[in-house]
Design a protein around this motif. Structure first.
Motif, PDB file in Angstrom:
ATOM      1  N   ALA A   9      -2.142  52.815  21.640  1.00 42.47           N
ATOM      2  CA  ALA A   9      -3.124  53.218  20.627  1.00 42.47           C
ATOM      3  C   ALA A   9      -2.920  52.443  19.333  1.00 42.47           C
ATOM      4  O   ALA A   9      -3.894  52.037  18.676  1.00 42.47           O
ATOM      5  N   ARG A  10      -1.664  52.210  18.965  1.00 43.42           N
ATOM      6  CA  ARG A  10      -1.380  51.449  17.745  1.00 43.42           C
ATOM      7  C   ARG A  10      -1.908  50.023  17.865  1.00 43.42           C
ATOM      8  O   ARG A  10      -2.499  49.485  16.926  1.00 43.42           O
ATOM      9  N   SER A  11      -1.702  49.409  19.020  1.00 48.27           N
ATOM     10  CA  SER A  11      -2.208  48.051  19.216  1.00 48.27           C
ATOM     11  C   SER A  11      -3.730  48.009  19.153  1.00 48.27           C
ATOM     12  O   SER A  11      -4.316  47.107  18.539  1.00 48.27           O
ATOM     13  N   GLY A  17      -9.559  47.867  15.347  1.00 48.45           N
ATOM     14  CA  GLY A  17     -10.065  48.933  14.491  1.00 48.45           C
ATOM     15  C   GLY A  17     -10.271  48.588  13.032  1.00 48.45           C
ATOM     16  O   GLY A  17     -10.667  49.456  12.247  1.00 48.45           O
ATOM     17  N   ILE A  18      -9.995  47.354  12.640  1.00 49.34           N
ATOM     18  CA  ILE A  18     -10.122  46.987  11.225  1.00 49.34           C
ATOM     19  C   ILE A  18     -11.513  46.417  10.966  1.00 49.34           C
ATOM     20  O   ILE A  18     -11.883  45.391  11.550  1.00 49.34           O
ATOM     21  N   PRO A  19     -12.301  47.055  10.112  1.00 48.38           N
ATOM     22  CA  PRO A  19     -13.675  46.595   9.861  1.00 48.38           C
ATOM     23  C   PRO A  19     -13.717  45.149   9.361  1.00 48.38           C
ATOM     24  O   PRO A  19     -12.919  44.750   8.512  1.00 48.38           O
ATOM     25  N   ALA A  39     -11.028  28.246  26.488  1.00 45.89           N
ATOM     26  CA  ALA A  39      -9.920  28.638  25.615  1.00 45.89           C
ATOM     27  C   ALA A  39      -8.871  29.379  26.427  1.00 45.89           C
ATOM     28  O   ALA A  39      -9.200  30.156  27.328  1.00 45.89           O
ATOM     29  N   PHE A  40      -7.607  29.134  26.102  1.00 45.21           N
ATOM     30  CA  PHE A  40      -6.493  29.877  26.690  1.00 45.21           C
ATOM     31  C   PHE A  40      -5.938  30.821  25.628  1.00 45.21           C
ATOM     32  O   PHE A  40      -5.613  30.386  24.516  1.00 45.21           O
ATOM     33  N   ASP A  41      -5.809  32.096  25.978  1.00 46.52           N
ATOM     34  CA  ASP A  41      -5.163  33.073  25.103  1.00 46.52           C
ATOM     35  C   ASP A  41      -3.854  33.483  25.764  1.00 46.52           C
ATOM     36  O   ASP A  41      -3.827  34.337  26.655  1.00 46.52           O
ATOM     37  N   VAL A  42      -2.767  32.865  25.341  1.00 49.01           N
ATOM     38  CA  VAL A  42      -1.450  33.098  25.941  1.00 49.01           C
ATOM     39  C   VAL A  42      -0.737  34.164  25.111  1.00 49.01           C
ATOM     40  O   VAL A  42      -0.318  33.918  23.982  1.00 49.01           O
ATOM     41  N   GLY A  43      -0.625  35.341  25.699  1.00 47.66           N
ATOM     42  CA  GLY A  43      -0.198  36.520  24.963  1.00 47.66           C
ATOM     43  C   GLY A  43      -1.428  37.232  24.435  1.00 47.66           C
ATOM     44  O   GLY A  43      -1.560  37.510  23.246  1.00 47.66           O
ATOM     45  N   ALA A  44      -2.357  37.531  25.349  1.00 53.37           N
ATOM     46  CA  ALA A  44      -3.669  38.063  24.951  1.00 53.37           C
ATOM     47  C   ALA A  44      -3.585  39.479  24.400  1.00 53.37           C
ATOM     48  O   ALA A  44      -4.452  39.912  23.642  1.00 53.37           O
ATOM     49  N   HIS A  45      -2.582  40.229  24.814  1.00 52.12           N
ATOM     50  CA  HIS A  45      -2.313  41.581  24.326  1.00 52.12           C
ATOM     51  C   HIS A  45      -3.557  42.468  24.438  1.00 52.12           C
ATOM     52  O   HIS A  45      -4.032  42.706  25.541  1.00 52.12           O
ATOM     53  N   ALA A  46      -4.120  42.920  23.315  1.00 55.57           N
ATOM     54  CA  ALA A  46      -5.248  43.853  23.368  1.00 55.57           C
ATOM     55  C   ALA A  46      -6.601  43.155  23.423  1.00 55.57           C
ATOM     56  O   ALA A  46      -7.640  43.816  23.460  1.00 55.57           O
ATOM     57  N   GLY A  47      -6.616  41.823  23.397  1.00 58.83           N
ATOM     58  CA  GLY A  47      -7.855  41.094  23.650  1.00 58.83           C
ATOM     59  C   GLY A  47      -8.772  40.881  22.470  1.00 58.83           C
ATOM     60  O   GLY A  47      -9.950  40.562  22.657  1.00 58.83           O
ATOM     61  N   ASN A  48      -8.264  41.005  21.241  1.00 61.28           N
ATOM     62  CA  ASN A  48      -9.178  40.831  20.104  1.00 61.28           C
ATOM     63  C   ASN A  48      -9.676  39.391  19.990  1.00 61.28           C
ATOM     64  O   ASN A  48     -10.843  39.151  19.650  1.00 61.28           O
ATOM     65  N   ARG A  49      -8.824  38.427  20.315  1.00 60.27           N
ATOM     66  CA  ARG A  49      -9.292  37.045  20.273  1.00 60.27           C
ATOM     67  C   ARG A  49     -10.206  36.729  21.458  1.00 60.27           C
ATOM     68  O   ARG A  49     -11.172  35.975  21.309  1.00 60.27           O
ATOM     69  N   VAL A  50      -9.926  37.300  22.600  1.00 56.20           N
ATOM     70  CA  VAL A  50     -10.838  37.124  23.738  1.00 56.20           C
ATOM     71  C   VAL A  50     -12.237  37.590  23.342  1.00 56.20           C
ATOM     72  O   VAL A  50     -13.242  36.914  23.606  1.00 56.20           O
TER      73      VAL A  50
END
Length: 250
Positions: A9-11, A17-19, A39-50
């Protein structure tokens, strides 16, 4: 279970969640990606850049070894044929490796024991514990390129394992980024050395998640020596960020 859920949830709150952040991210990455680019997202985590890159029309290969976040990425993008989610890590060679997992702060889960030891004494990590570990498959950037093609942009944010990921790359990429953490300053310098070995690059620095450029050295791209000097100046400030590199063809 509660710790794990609160970490996820924190991630999600931090990265989705930031406007205004997605708007800033799209504007920022439009300098690197055009519709149809890879594009490659290495360490995509929660996917905000995706998410931002897809809004720009890019095709994305998202690499994420943590099962919880692989599931999230597939939930978010599983119906999007232009997104490929790979449940693995990248390194210098194919195989397996042990991922140290912080269930409360999963964004700092890492394959690098040396990085964990380095940042452990930093005040910003005083409440971080790596309280679990899992075995994960490892591939290489070269293998991804062989299967998917050369990315126009590659983000590498893998908590101190960036140089190892770059060791699995044998050709220059048009543009890429690596994380900078003052507490692990030398790890970024190692990554910089790997990038320099691939070809001629110029660099810029972006303070943590601002999607803006540091202009203390002027509003321009700089060489590796100037970047090192810039990072030396920023190191005492204790704030992380990202180093961006553009290849300059011979």
């Amino acid at each position: 279970m509660l710790t794990r859920a609160s970490g996820i949830a924190r991630s999600l709150a931090t990265y989705h969640g930031i406007p205004g952040r997605q708007r800033r991210m799209r504007r920022f990455y439009s300098a690197f990606l055009r519709p149809g680019d890879l594009a490659f997202d290495v360490g995509a985590h929660a996917g905000n850049r995706v998410r931002a890159w897809r809004a720009l029309g890019a095709r994305v290969v998202a690499v994420e070894p943590q099962p919880d976040f692989t599931r999230l990425l597939r939930l978010f993008f599983g119906r999007d044929d232009a997104v490929t989610v790979l449940p693995l890590a990248l390194g210098a060679a194919a195989g397996t490796a042990r991922l140290g997992v912080s269930r409360a702060t999963p964004t700092v889960s890492t394959l690098s024991q040396r990085w964990r030891d380095t940042v452990a004494d930093d005040a910003g990590f005083s409440r971080v514990t790596w309280d679990s570990s899992i075995e994960v498959p490892v591939s290489t950037l070269d293998a991804l390129i062989a299967e998917y093609g050369v990315p126009a942009f590659c983000k590498i944010d893998v908590e101190g394992f960036e140089a190892d990921v770059l060791d699995g790359l044998s050709r220059p990429l048009p543009a890429l980024s690596v994380e900078y953490l003052p507490a692990a300053h030398d790890a970024t310098l190692e990554s910089l050395a790997r990038i320099e070995a691939l070809g001629r690059y110029v660099y810029r620095y972006s303070p943590v998640e601002t999607m803006t450029w540091d202009t203390s050295a002027g509003d321009r791209w700089v060489d590796a020596a100037e970047l090192r000097a810039l990072l030396d100046r920023r190191r005492p400030l204790g704030r992380s960020g990202d180093v961006y590199a553009r290849h300059v063809p011979a």
